[in-house]
Design a protein around this motif. Structure first.
Motif, mmCIF file in Angstrom:
data_model
loop_
_atom_site.group_PDB
_atom_site.id
_atom_site.type_symbol
_atom_site.label_atom_id
_atom_site.label_comp_id
_atom_site.label_asym_id
_atom_site.label_seq_id
_atom_site.Cartn_x
_atom_site.Cartn_y
_atom_site.Cartn_z
ATOM 1 N N GLY A 80 -1.739 -16.714 26.447
ATOM 2 C CA GLY A 80 -0.837 -17.426 27.346
ATOM 3 C C GLY A 80 -0.174 -18.628 26.719
ATOM 4 O O GLY A 80 0.399 -19.465 27.413
ATOM 5 N N ARG A 81 -0.225 -18.726 25.395
ATOM 6 C CA ARG A 81 0.366 -19.884 24.719
ATOM 7 C C ARG A 81 1.445 -19.499 23.725
ATOM 8 O O ARG A 81 1.841 -20.299 22.887
ATOM 9 C CB ARG A 81 -0.723 -20.657 23.965
ATOM 10 C CG ARG A 81 -1.788 -21.236 24.843
ATOM 11 C CD ARG A 81 -2.517 -22.311 24.062
ATOM 12 N NE ARG A 81 -3.927 -22.331 24.363
ATOM 13 C CZ ARG A 81 -4.848 -22.909 23.600
ATOM 14 N NH1 ARG A 81 -4.479 -23.473 22.466
ATOM 15 N NH2 ARG A 81 -6.104 -22.896 23.940
ATOM 16 N N VAL A 107 -0.474 1.964 26.173
ATOM 17 C CA VAL A 107 -1.150 0.881 26.893
ATOM 18 C C VAL A 107 -1.762 1.435 28.169
ATOM 19 O O VAL A 107 -1.202 2.348 28.786
ATOM 20 C CB VAL A 107 -0.162 -0.288 27.173
ATOM 21 C CG1 VAL A 107 1.016 0.140 28.032
ATOM 22 C CG2 VAL A 107 -0.872 -1.481 27.791
ATOM 23 N N ARG A 108 -2.902 0.866 28.542
ATOM 24 C CA ARG A 108 -3.531 1.280 29.805
ATOM 25 C C ARG A 108 -2.721 0.731 30.977
ATOM 26 O O ARG A 108 -2.429 -0.476 31.002
ATOM 27 C CB ARG A 108 -4.952 0.694 29.906
ATOM 28 C CG ARG A 108 -5.947 1.253 28.937
ATOM 29 C CD ARG A 108 -7.281 0.501 29.085
ATOM 30 N NE ARG A 108 -8.224 0.891 28.049
ATOM 31 C CZ ARG A 108 -9.221 1.753 28.222
ATOM 32 N NH1 ARG A 108 -9.416 2.297 29.412
ATOM 33 N NH2 ARG A 108 -10.028 2.057 27.239
ATOM 34 N N PRO A 109 -2.422 1.570 31.972
ATOM 35 C CA PRO A 109 -1.707 1.042 33.144
ATOM 36 C C PRO A 109 -2.494 -0.062 33.851
ATOM 37 O O PRO A 109 -1.902 -0.933 34.489
ATOM 38 C CB PRO A 109 -1.522 2.270 34.051
ATOM 39 C CG PRO A 109 -2.306 3.369 33.447
ATOM 40 C CD PRO A 109 -2.619 3.020 32.041
ATOM 41 N N SER A 110 -3.822 -0.042 33.729
ATOM 42 C CA SER A 110 -4.645 -1.080 34.370
ATOM 43 C C SER A 110 -4.556 -2.420 33.633
ATOM 44 O O SER A 110 -4.964 -3.450 34.157
ATOM 45 C CB SER A 110 -6.110 -0.635 34.406
ATOM 46 O OG SER A 110 -6.607 -0.475 33.086
ATOM 47 N N GLU A 116 2.940 -6.258 31.233
ATOM 48 C CA GLU A 116 3.964 -7.303 31.454
ATOM 49 C C GLU A 116 4.470 -7.848 30.125
ATOM 50 O O GLU A 116 5.651 -8.135 29.949
ATOM 51 C CB GLU A 116 3.382 -8.458 32.286
ATOM 52 C CG GLU A 116 3.059 -8.086 33.713
ATOM 53 C CD GLU A 116 4.279 -7.613 34.493
ATOM 54 O OE1 GLU A 116 5.386 -8.124 34.228
ATOM 55 O OE2 GLU A 116 4.129 -6.721 35.345
ATOM 56 N N PHE A 117 3.561 -8.012 29.197
ATOM 57 C CA PHE A 117 3.893 -8.529 27.859
ATOM 58 C C PHE A 117 4.938 -7.626 27.190
ATOM 59 O O PHE A 117 5.968 -8.106 26.702
ATOM 60 C CB PHE A 117 2.586 -8.584 27.066
ATOM 61 C CG PHE A 117 2.692 -8.985 25.622
ATOM 62 C CD1 PHE A 117 3.033 -10.271 25.261
ATOM 63 C CD2 PHE A 117 2.409 -8.062 24.624
ATOM 64 C CE1 PHE A 117 3.087 -10.647 23.918
ATOM 65 C CE2 PHE A 117 2.460 -8.419 23.292
ATOM 66 C CZ PHE A 117 2.805 -9.719 22.939
ATOM 67 N N TYR A 118 4.705 -6.310 27.227
ATOM 68 C CA TYR A 118 5.636 -5.388 26.560
ATOM 69 C C TYR A 118 6.972 -5.300 27.317
ATOM 70 O O TYR A 118 8.037 -5.239 26.691
ATOM 71 C CB TYR A 118 5.003 -4.000 26.417
ATOM 72 C CG TYR A 118 3.779 -3.993 25.525
ATOM 73 C CD1 TYR A 118 3.840 -4.546 24.246
ATOM 74 C CD2 TYR A 118 2.571 -3.461 25.959
ATOM 75 C CE1 TYR A 118 2.719 -4.572 23.433
ATOM 76 C CE2 TYR A 118 1.450 -3.478 25.147
ATOM 77 C CZ TYR A 118 1.530 -4.033 23.891
ATOM 78 O OH TYR A 118 0.421 -4.060 23.083
ATOM 79 N N LEU A 119 6.898 -5.301 28.654
ATOM 80 C CA LEU A 119 8.147 -5.257 29.438
ATOM 81 C C LEU A 119 9.001 -6.479 29.124
ATOM 82 O O LEU A 119 10.226 -6.390 29.013
ATOM 83 C CB LEU A 119 7.844 -5.193 30.938
ATOM 84 C CG LEU A 119 7.209 -3.894 31.441
ATOM 85 C CD1 LEU A 119 6.849 -4.010 32.920
ATOM 86 C CD2 LEU A 119 8.153 -2.705 31.209
ATOM 87 N N ARG A 120 8.335 -7.612 28.977
ATOM 88 C CA ARG A 120 9.032 -8.869 28.674
ATOM 89 C C ARG A 120 9.827 -8.739 27.376
ATOM 90 O O ARG A 120 10.851 -9.371 27.188
ATOM 91 C CB ARG A 120 7.985 -9.977 28.565
ATOM 92 C CG ARG A 120 8.434 -11.254 27.988
ATOM 93 C CD ARG A 120 8.948 -12.181 29.091
ATOM 94 N NE ARG A 120 8.838 -13.574 28.709
ATOM 95 C CZ ARG A 120 9.618 -14.171 27.831
ATOM 96 N NH1 ARG A 120 10.557 -13.498 27.212
ATOM 97 N NH2 ARG A 120 9.447 -15.454 27.557
#
Ligand SMILES: CC(C)(COP(=O)(O)OP(=O)(O)OC[C@H]1O[C@@H](n2cnc3c(N)ncnc32)[C@H](O)[C@@H]1OP(=O)(O)O)[C@@H](O)C(=O)NCCC(=O)NCCS
Length: 150
Positions: A80-81, A107-110, A116-120
């Protein structure tokens, strides 16, 4: 990010530290042998340091003009940094420089944090591998994500 990330090629000397880091992050972690096999196979492996601390790692396999992100992790105390973002940017830059036109990963959907990291970063889902991952209760699908590297 309090200390800037410093990236270097992962060597045998890093195997204990990244194996311990991985074990702290994953319910079904890569073993030291898995990391060692990747080194032997010539996968592109990076260590991310902040000061004296090993805070992250990445493992990428190149296949023709595709790069496959096999594993990535950032120490919980440093998440988170911005370290993960810096590492992924470096992974993409290195893959592009090595001739890759796209970066793929599972990546696991869970694992919402990683999704979120990859979508970003503009990854898009291109498929699902059924029952790809082990779980305590059985198996879990993998989402297959892809990003063009222009
Ligand atoms: C996924 C991971 C590498 C991200 O590393 P990180 O250093 O925490 O990520 P960053 O601080 O650079 O965050 C980058 C972006 O990811 C997203 N993100 C990160 N953590 C998030 C969270 N908990 N919830 C939602 N989005 C998150 C955000 O969009 C963030 O951008 P922003 O800070 O501008 O909002 C890290 O959480 C990790 O190692 N997880 C455990 C191992 C793992 O799941 N690996 C991936 C397996 S496929």
């Amino acid at each position: 990010m309090s200390l800037p990330p410093v990236f270097s090629a992962l060597t045998e000397d890093d195997l204990d530290a990244v194996t311990a880091l991985e074990a702290s992050l994953q319910a079904f972690p890569w073993s030291l042998g898995n990391f060692a096999d990747s080194l032997t196979a010539g996968h592109t492996m990076l260590v991310c340091r902040a000061g004296a601390d090993t805070v992250g790692f990445s493992v990428v396999m190149a296949v023709l003009d595709e790069a496959h992100l096999l594993n990535v992790g950032i120490d919980r105390g440093h998440q988170g940094r911005g370290y993960g973002a810096a590492l992924l940017r470096r992974v993409m830059d290195d893959a592009r420089a090595a001739g890759a036109r796209r970066l793929l990963l599972e990546v696991r959907p869970s694992n919402r944090q990683a999704v979120e990291f990859y979508l970003r970063f503009g990854f898009t889902q291109i498929g699902v591998r059924r029952g790809y991952y082990p779980t305590a209760a059985g198996r879990e699908d993998a989402l297959v994500f892809d990003k063009e590297l222009p």
